[in-house]
Design an enzyme around this catalytic site. Structure first.
Site, PDB file in Angstrom:
ATOM      1  N   THR B   8       1.035 -21.414 -40.519  1.00  0.00           N
ATOM      2  CA  THR B   8       2.076 -20.976 -39.599  1.00  0.00           C
ATOM      3  C   THR B   8       3.369 -21.605 -40.055  1.00  0.00           C
ATOM      4  O   THR B   8       3.710 -22.716 -39.683  1.00  0.00           O
ATOM      5  CB  THR B   8       1.775 -21.451 -38.171  1.00  0.00           C
ATOM      6  OG1 THR B   8       0.519 -20.938 -37.802  1.00  0.00           O
ATOM      7  CG2 THR B   8       2.824 -20.949 -37.206  1.00  0.00           C
ATOM      8  N   GLU B  94      -2.229 -31.363 -36.694  1.00  0.00           N
ATOM      9  CA  GLU B  94      -2.462 -31.817 -35.324  1.00  0.00           C
ATOM     10  C   GLU B  94      -3.325 -33.085 -35.311  1.00  0.00           C
ATOM     11  O   GLU B  94      -4.505 -33.041 -35.639  1.00  0.00           O
ATOM     12  CB  GLU B  94      -3.157 -30.721 -34.524  1.00  0.00           C
ATOM     13  CG  GLU B  94      -2.360 -29.435 -34.395  1.00  0.00           C
ATOM     14  CD  GLU B  94      -3.031 -28.279 -35.096  1.00  0.00           C
ATOM     15  OE1 GLU B  94      -3.183 -28.341 -36.347  1.00  0.00           O
ATOM     16  OE2 GLU B  94      -3.406 -27.320 -34.399  1.00  0.00           O
ATOM     17  N   ASN B 218      -4.499 -29.592 -28.963  1.00  0.00           N
ATOM     18  CA  ASN B 218      -4.933 -28.205 -28.818  1.00  0.00           C
ATOM     19  C   ASN B 218      -5.565 -27.892 -27.470  1.00  0.00           C
ATOM     20  O   ASN B 218      -5.749 -26.720 -27.132  1.00  0.00           O
ATOM     21  CB  ASN B 218      -5.892 -27.838 -29.954  1.00  0.00           C
ATOM     22  CG  ASN B 218      -5.133 -27.629 -31.253  1.00  0.00           C
ATOM     23  OD1 ASN B 218      -4.251 -26.778 -31.324  1.00  0.00           O
ATOM     24  ND2 ASN B 218      -5.436 -28.433 -32.254  1.00  0.00           N
TER      25      ASN B 218
END
Lengths: 223, 223
Positions: B8, B94, B218
């Site tokens: 992304t 993350e 998340n």
């Protein structure tokens, strides 16, 4: 370390039916394919498992044979036991807080249904969303999209969380409401159901969410 | 949601070299294959990415062409930039606390090297072990074993954590000590190197660990 092929487990099942070794193996293979080989916690296969089925023949002298109603009943019963045991492994998965059935239907083949089902079941993003009780349809749809199905028509795909349709016509169902999604995601057990719109095959796998405790159990097991 | 194909991300790279559009695309494809398409945080591909390479031609009127030393130098420079950017994505993954290079060598093909590398890089058990600083050679070897390589001779496989050999001859290296393994696993950056003993192909991918913060980011992104 749970994604059978099989799981880290020893399963022993016994019946007093009389069945020849070959017919018993066939019965067991069918049962295992529909149970222990349809679960995954984290995609990491284990290194040693066994499922043993024993038939003593004490119930009757004449062996059951394939095609007989009694043989089919035995297969159904063995499968039922295996499914219950396999689901128990998932419920007991590292850090599991939710039990998820991933059902993929309307596939062109069983293989592609399993491919989609395992991609969803192994997606860390889907699993953390399930842990959070978050009806994140985009993560599920993205997993379907990246599952490697050749010429998948995303417009034909529909996705349900239990009874709630969340995706159709290539995007979020216009009738879907966040409240509906959250109602389903609040449940301890739920089904992610994907209709591929390509055929008549169907498969399902069982999995769980990815929680803090999954990390804790696998990162701090020595401490 | 990071496993490019691509990530992304929007990457923009510019050069003042003169290069034809086709030769520039070739240069970019080589660079992207060796960088953005060799990283993964969690295996979940993203839904929108782009890497754009612009050549203004301001530096010189004559275009560089493949085969020229200058064209190759340009390709090397673009690749270097892409690798740095791609690795930055992993470092910023993350919850990432460690940066891991998974290098697979001595494969019969690039495809099988990548298959092994991504199986290791996506293994939740390997990733939680890296988070814990735990030199768990069994989890890495298990990932190699389940990567689906046809007729892999596990006896020929060797695995290193940086300079430390942990697996050879089908099991734990007899000279390996836990202290050596923990010294490597204490580093912020480390390489898991797998020698397959099957050929001369090699590939590497970059990834990170799986931490509590991965789950937090998340699972709780809405709160």
């Amino acid at each position: 370390m749970i994604r059978p092929d099989m799981a880290t487990m020893l399963a022993f099942i016994a019946t007093d039916a009389a069945v020849s070794p070959a017919d018993l193996q066939n019965c067991l293979s069918r049962a295992v394919d529909a149970s222990f080989n349809r679960i995954t916690v984290d995609g990491d296969t284990s290194t040693n498992d066994a499922c043993v089925l024993v038939a003593t023949g004490a119930a009757a002298p004449d062996p059951l044979v394939p095609g007989d109603a009694q043989y089919e009943a035995l297969c159904a019963a063995v499968t039922e036991v295996c499914v219950e045991l396999a689901q128990a492994i998932v419920r007991d998965g590292e850090g599991a807080t939710r039990f998820v059935t991933v059902a993929v239907e309307q596939g062109a083949s069983s293989a592609e249904c399993l491919q989609v089902a395992y991609t969803i079941a192994h997606s860390p993003l889907v699993k953390t969303a399930v842990f959070a009780g978050d009806p994140n349809w985009g993560r599920i749809l993205a997993a379907v999209g990246r599952a490697g199905i050749c010429e998948l028509d995303l417009e034909a795909v529909r996705i349900y969380l239990d009874e709630v349709c969340i995706v159709r016509d290539g995007g979020r169902d216009p009738d879907y409401t966040e409240a509906d999604g959250q109602r389903v995601m609040g449940r301890d057990e739920l089904t992610i159901r994907v209709l591929l719109g390509r055929g008549t095959c169907a498969e399902q796998v069982w999995t769980c969410d990815l929680s803090y405790d999954y990390v804790k159990i696998n990162a701090e097991y020595r401490t």
